[in-house]
Design a protein around this motif. Structure first.
Motif, PDB file in Angstrom:
ATOM      1  N   LYS A  90       3.683  -0.094   0.261  1.00 28.26           N
ATOM      2  CA  LYS A  90       5.069  -0.510   0.460  1.00 28.26           C
ATOM      3  C   LYS A  90       5.828   0.565   1.236  1.00 28.26           C
ATOM      4  CE  LYS A  90       8.890  -1.212  -2.494  1.00 28.26           C
ATOM      5  NZ  LYS A  90       8.976   0.096  -3.175  1.00 28.26           N
ATOM      6  N   ASP A  91       5.617   1.827   0.876  1.00 28.15           N
ATOM      7  CA  ASP A  91       6.358   2.913   1.516  1.00 28.15           C
ATOM      8  C   ASP A  91       5.810   3.291   2.887  1.00 28.15           C
ATOM      9  OD1 ASP A  91       7.975   2.964  -0.609  1.00 28.15           O
ATOM     10  OD2 ASP A  91       7.264   4.856  -1.463  1.00 28.15           O
ATOM     11  N   LEU A  92       4.517   3.133   3.073  1.00 28.36           N
ATOM     12  CA  LEU A  92       3.903   3.728   4.267  1.00 28.36           C
ATOM     13  C   LEU A  92       3.181   2.744   5.176  1.00 28.36           C
ATOM     14  CD1 LEU A  92       2.383   6.772   2.409  1.00 28.36           C
ATOM     15  CD2 LEU A  92       4.347   6.843   3.921  1.00 28.36           C
ATOM     16  N   ARG A  93       3.066   1.534   4.773  1.00 30.56           N
ATOM     17  CA  ARG A  93       2.253   0.567   5.515  1.00 30.56           C
ATOM     18  C   ARG A  93       0.876   1.120   5.859  1.00 30.56           C
ATOM     19  NH1 ARG A  93       5.384  -1.861  10.050  1.00 30.56           N
ATOM     20  NH2 ARG A  93       7.371  -1.914   8.987  1.00 30.56           N
ATOM     21  N   LEU A  94       0.045   1.127   4.870  1.00 28.67           N
ATOM     22  CA  LEU A  94      -1.302   1.679   5.016  1.00 28.67           C
ATOM     23  C   LEU A  94      -2.109   0.863   6.018  1.00 28.67           C
ATOM     24  CD1 LEU A  94      -2.061   2.097   1.211  1.00 28.67           C
ATOM     25  CD2 LEU A  94      -1.413   3.907   2.808  1.00 28.67           C
ATOM     26  N   THR A  95      -2.990   1.565   6.748  1.00 22.49           N
ATOM     27  CA  THR A  95      -3.889   0.842   7.640  1.00 22.49           C
ATOM     28  C   THR A  95      -5.273   0.710   7.018  1.00 22.49           C
ATOM     29  OG1 THR A  95      -4.581   2.875   8.720  1.00 22.49           O
ATOM     30  CG2 THR A  95      -2.705   1.710   9.687  1.00 22.49           C
ATOM     31  N   GLY A  96      -5.490   1.414   5.922  1.00 18.17           N
ATOM     32  CA  GLY A  96      -6.796   1.315   5.288  1.00 18.17           C
ATOM     33  C   GLY A  96      -6.913   2.242   4.097  1.00 18.17           C
ATOM     34  N   ALA A  97      -8.074   2.203   3.460  1.00 14.54           N
ATOM     35  CA  ALA A  97      -8.310   3.051   2.301  1.00 14.54           C
ATOM     36  C   ALA A  97      -9.677   3.712   2.417  1.00 14.54           C
ATOM     37  CB  ALA A  97      -8.233   2.232   1.017  1.00 14.54           C
ATOM     38  N   ILE A  98      -9.777   4.879   1.796  1.00 14.50           N
ATOM     39  CA  ILE A  98     -11.081   5.535   1.659  1.00 14.50           C
ATOM     40  C   ILE A  98     -11.400   5.563   0.173  1.00 14.50           C
ATOM     41  CG2 ILE A  98     -12.403   7.663   1.940  1.00 14.50           C
ATOM     42  CD1 ILE A  98     -10.619   8.423   4.245  1.00 14.50           C
ATOM     43  N   MET A  99     -12.547   5.016  -0.183  1.00 14.44           N
ATOM     44  CA  MET A  99     -12.953   5.032  -1.579  1.00 14.44           C
ATOM     45  C   MET A  99     -13.741   6.313  -1.813  1.00 14.44           C
ATOM     46  SD  MET A  99     -13.102   2.968  -4.380  1.00 14.44           S
ATOM     47  CE  MET A  99     -12.020   1.943  -3.443  1.00 14.44           C
ATOM     48  N   SER A 100     -13.194   7.212  -2.620  1.00 11.67           N
ATOM     49  CA  SER A 100     -13.893   8.479  -2.839  1.00 11.67           C
ATOM     50  C   SER A 100     -14.713   8.417  -4.120  1.00 11.67           C
ATOM     51  CB  SER A 100     -12.885   9.637  -2.911  1.00 11.67           C
ATOM     52  OG  SER A 100     -12.055   9.471  -4.028  1.00 11.67           O
ATOM     53  N   LYS A 101     -15.671   9.303  -4.221  1.00 10.69           N
ATOM     54  CA  LYS A 101     -16.497   9.448  -5.434  1.00 10.69           C
ATOM     55  C   LYS A 101     -17.236   8.165  -5.822  1.00 10.69           C
ATOM     56  CE  LYS A 101     -12.761  12.406  -6.879  1.00 10.69           C
ATOM     57  NZ  LYS A 101     -11.759  12.698  -7.887  1.00 10.69           N
ATOM     58  N   GLY A 156      -4.395  -6.311   0.251  1.00  6.99           N
ATOM     59  CA  GLY A 156      -4.647  -6.598   1.655  1.00  6.99           C
ATOM     60  C   GLY A 156      -5.062  -5.380   2.467  1.00  6.99           C
ATOM     61  N   VAL A 157      -5.123  -4.217   1.816  1.00  4.96           N
ATOM     62  CA  VAL A 157      -5.516  -3.003   2.529  1.00  4.96           C
ATOM     63  C   VAL A 157      -7.047  -2.923   2.578  1.00  4.96           C
ATOM     64  CG1 VAL A 157      -5.458  -0.475   2.495  1.00  4.96           C
ATOM     65  CG2 VAL A 157      -3.445  -1.789   1.801  1.00  4.96           C
ATOM     66  N   PRO A 158      -7.628  -2.871   3.777  1.00  6.88           N
ATOM     67  CA  PRO A 158      -9.098  -2.847   3.845  1.00  6.88           C
ATOM     68  C   PRO A 158      -9.664  -1.457   3.551  1.00  6.88           C
ATOM     69  CG  PRO A 158      -8.191  -2.750   6.052  1.00  6.88           C
ATOM     70  CD  PRO A 158      -7.010  -2.878   5.116  1.00  6.88           C
ATOM     71  N   ILE A 159     -10.821  -1.427   2.913  1.00  8.38           N
ATOM     72  CA  ILE A 159     -11.496  -0.153   2.693  1.00  8.38           C
ATOM     73  C   ILE A 159     -12.274   0.181   3.962  1.00  8.38           C
ATOM     74  CG2 ILE A 159     -13.217   1.061   1.303  1.00  8.38           C
ATOM     75  CD1 ILE A 159     -12.475  -0.996  -0.921  1.00  8.38           C
ATOM     76  N   LYS A 160     -12.032   1.341   4.520  1.00  3.75           N
ATOM     77  CA  LYS A 160     -12.696   1.693   5.778  1.00  3.75           C
ATOM     78  C   LYS A 160     -13.850   2.658   5.604  1.00  3.75           C
ATOM     79  CE  LYS A 160      -9.032   0.441   8.910  1.00  3.75           C
ATOM     80  NZ  LYS A 160      -8.236   0.768  10.099  1.00  3.75           N
TER      81      LYS A 160
END
Lengths: 328, 450
Positions: free
Chosen positions: B239-250, B268-272
């Motif tokens: 909401k604050d940043l308009r993410l373009t994607g996510a990194i799944m760590s660990k 709706g944020v894709p994991i990249k």
């Protein structure tokens, strides 16, 4: 009298109690989610039915209480409500809190929260946990706590693996004006532990806190590293480590139970510290770990300040979680 | 018990269904209940689990599956499609800025793995995509965070940008971007401090950085061990940043990565990308379809093949294969092969990727690694001639080799036996090859100790 009422009365008298206030404040966000949802639920139903219990189950699971424990709690509530003919939603919620309390209180050993010091020589606290849970910060907070109680504290930086880990602990040691023993990056952590133990004996240290690498629990050789540290410590200081705390991130899900299980296999855990409880997570993991592992939660992190690491208190915790409801 | 991996749980559930000749509403309900518990225990979001089980049931009932196919297979297919849908069906790339530096900002909660992932992402950009990378330290709060990133930049061999901890992160971001433009970097990675999504001051800071440098990518770090709250966190950052994607760590280890299944679907944020181990090269581009396969226990052969390609010198491998089949296979070849396989990743990680391969315990992996060391020491103590013709070795020579490698005669014998076995296997393979059939399973050469 139900336990819930008991707590409510106890706390209405205890308003100026500082600890209770810290819980109230630190768990504000958690409570908003958990308590207000319970409250909202009880207002929507005139009397409980199948759907009510389903929604209750959802609230529990979404608070990371864990499927097994959630299902068991709900089943018990179903039975009791039938048996006693209770259909009033608010009553059911109160019964649930009672059950949560009983389940925690009876699921394992009770132990004093404060570190149990040995009579002679240094007391050694080993701190373990996976990456990123707040191990180093918790160590700093614990060191601060015992320094304030007049203990001479030594930090041992046996996390030689993660880049920057030694530096991070050193920064804290400087801020706390507390001695620290470090080794080389990628060096043998057991030899750092050895140096730490030696320093502690020579300098009359009361409490030695050993930071270890936050390695994932399923890697056998990494875990054997912990076993080696333990061997070295106990050879140098009888009975060491006297306490082993596992640090768990309050936002962790059911994986927290796995972490506790895995670490318990390699080092006899004497307590758990739950960090980051000031987020929006409900920290239901506290109940699930207790239920499955039986190791008591000793401290709980309610904020970023040094004093925000509090002794864990079940009354305060449940009160902090549910205050919104009782006052709504 | 409750703690097998999600994959194991699914396999067990499907296995049970194999015994059923027909899919009825009753046995399906039972199975769906088990799937529900398995998903919840893997920390998949409650709402997602609900949607998942409902959809699977609808799809199964809507199709004429009761008599036609094997119910177990049908369900695997439906579950697979459903999981793939949850994860998002496309693999999504980094949006590179053509001709200009691409700014990637990493953000997330404390301890979610930002700094480590920044290092790994730099490694991936540099070594696999041949980009010129600048790593910028914006975490001015956590003690030694700057040091940590600096060490990582040295490990990776990319340039590092810091302005100390007394300058505002917004300013640092601006200067880092300027430097990237002036000095023609391809990618600049901004490592920001961890923060709670409810911390208004710090969230504002991220928004300010966002406005100042307009990153092409704003990636949120999600800990694969995160619980039910992960979705709320992602929503707030989005909401604050308009993410373009996510990194799944660990995502290595015991983490069942339930959050991975929930994020795309609910936000709706894709994991990249996904972090799959603690080594610097253990960050992968995330492939939703393969993840679905992995969850359902079908193995992830494509990933393995790609990994192998990176680690193994293809020409050498072809030469080795031909040599093997020609029976011209020496101990040297065998050692090289074993080393290459080792390069792909730990044996356990490989085993997980191959369908039907039993999972190795950590102890087994350790043993295999140790055996490999023994093997190497012994082979290295042989003369080149002996390596080609170990069958000529006499007792005295074996004793010399044992002494030279610090092993025993029995160890030497064992190595030779292993070699003979492998050779024998090669012969069989060749016969199979001639007859057009291949024996199933197992790497040629065989791992010692397995």
């Amino acid at each position: 009298m139900g336990l819930f009422k008991f707590l409510k009365e106890k706390f209405s008298k205890k308003k100026d109690n500082e600890e209770a206030k810290a819980y109230e404040k630190g768990m504000e966000k958690s409570r908003k989610n958990f308590a207000s949802r319970l409250d909202e639920l009880s207002k929507r139903y005139a009397s409980v039915n199948q759907e009510y219990f389903e929604e209750l189950e959802q609230i529990l699971i979404e608070s990371d209480v864990g499927v097994e424990l959630s299902l068991r709690l709900i089943e018990k509530l179903l039975d009791e409500s039938k048996e006693q003919g209770i259909t009033e939603p608010k009553k059911i919620n109160e019964m649930m809190v009672d059950e949560m309390f009983v389940s925690y209180a009876t699921a394992g050993d009770t132990i004093k929260n404060e570190i149990q010091f040995v009579e002679n020589g240094p007391t050694v606290l080993l701190v373990v946990g996976v990456n990123g849970v707040g191990k180093t910060t918790s160590i700093a907070k614990l060191a601060n706590r015992y320094q304030k109680q007049g203990k001479k504290v030594l930090l041992v930086a046996a996390d030689t693996f993660r880049a920057g880990a030694v530096e991070q602990l050193t920064v804290w040691a400087n801020r706390l004006n507390c001695p620290i023993v470090t080794g080389k990056t990628n060096g043998d952590p057991a030899s750092v532990a050895f140096d730490g133990a030696k320093y502690a004996k020579e300098h009359d240290v009361d409490l030695v806190i050993v930071d270890t690498a936050g390695r994932l629990q399923n890697k056998a050789n990494l875990m054997s590293e912990l076993a080696k540290i333990n061997r070295v410590l106990s050879r140098e200081i009888p009975g060491a480590p006297h306490e082993s705390f596992l640090i768990i991130d309050g936002t962790t899900g059911q994986n927290g139970v796995l972490q506790a299980k895995a670490f318990k296999e390699v080092t006899p855990l004497s307590g758990i510290v739950i960090t980051k409880m000031d987020g929006t997570s409900k920290g239901g993991i506290i109940l699930s770990i207790r239920d499955e592992i039986g190791v008591p939660v000793r401290f709980i992190g309610l904020g970023e300040k040094m004093e925000d690491l509090k002794e864990f208190d079940l009354d305060n915790y449940l009160y902090g979680l549910l205050l919104g409801e009782s006052e709504a | 018990m409750a703690f097998e991996s999600l994959t194991d749980r699914f396999s067990a559930i499907f296995k049970k269904m194999k015994g059923e000749s027909k899919l009825t509403e009753k046995n399906m309900d039972e199975m769906l209940r088990e799937i529900r518990v398995a998903l919840l225990e893997a920390d998949v979001n409650f709402k997602v689990v609900k949607a998942f089980t409902t959809d699977v049931k609808d799809k199964a009932l809507g199709q004429d599956v009761y008599s036609k196919v094997n119910p177990s297979q049908m369900l695997v297919k439906i579950c697979h499609d459903e999981i793939e849908e949850l994860l998002g069906s496309d693999q999504t790339d980094i949006n590179y800025n053509s001709g200009k530096p691409t700014v990637i900002m990493l953000c997330g909660l404390q301890g979610s793995g930002k700094t480590t992932s920044a290092g790994k992402l730099a490694y991936l950009q540099k070594n696999k995509l041949h980009k010129r990378v600048l790593l910028a330290a914006l975490d001015v709060y956590r003690p030694a965070a700057v040091d940590q990133l600096k060490q990582l930049s040295e490990t990776v061999g990319v340039d590092f940008f810091t302005m100390g901890t007394d300058i505002s992160p917004v300013e640092i971001a601006k200067k880092a971007k300027e430097k990237a433009y002036n000095d023609h970097y391809d990618v600049v990675i901004l490592d920001t401090a961890g923060r709670l999504q409810i911390d208004e001051t710090l969230m504002k800071e991220l928004q300010d950085i966002n406005k100042e440098v307009h990153p092409e990518e704003v990636l949120l770090l999600i800990d694969a061990m995160a619980g039910q709250d992960a979705v709320n966190v992602a929503n707030a950052f989005n909401k604050d940043l308009r993410l373009t994607g996510a990194i799944m760590s660990k995502l290595d280890g015991d983490a069942r990565g339930g959050a991975a299944l929930s994020i795309k679907y609910l936000t709706g944020v894709p994991i990249k990308f996904a972090g799959i181990g603690e080594k610097i090269d253990e960050l992968e581009v995330f492939h939703p379809d393969r993840m679905a396969d992995r969850i359902l226990g079908m193995g992830d052969v494509v990933t393995l093949v790609e990994k192998a390609k990176e680690a193994i010198d293809e020409k050498q491998a072809k030469k080795d294969a031909q040599k093997m089949l020609d029976g011209d296979f020496t101990l040297d070849d065998m050692l090289r092969q074993m080393k290459q396989i080792n390069k792909i990743g730990s044996l356990g990680a490989i085993a997980k990727l191959i369908p039907g391969m039993p999972t190795l315990t950590d102890e087994q992996q350790d043993r295999a690694k140790k055996e490999m060391k023994v093997f190497e020491a012994i082979v290295n103590s042989m003369t080149p001639y002996e390596r080609r013709h170990p069958e000529v070795l006499k007792f005295s020579q074996k004793s010399r080799i044992a002494k030279g490698s610090g092993m025993t005669n029995a160890d030497v014998n064992r190595v030779i036996r292993k070699y003979e076995q492998s050779k024998e296997m090669m012969k069989q393979m060749k016969q199979y090859q001639k007859s057009g059939k291949m024996p199933g399973g197992g790497f040629p050469g065989g791992f010692p100790g397995m």
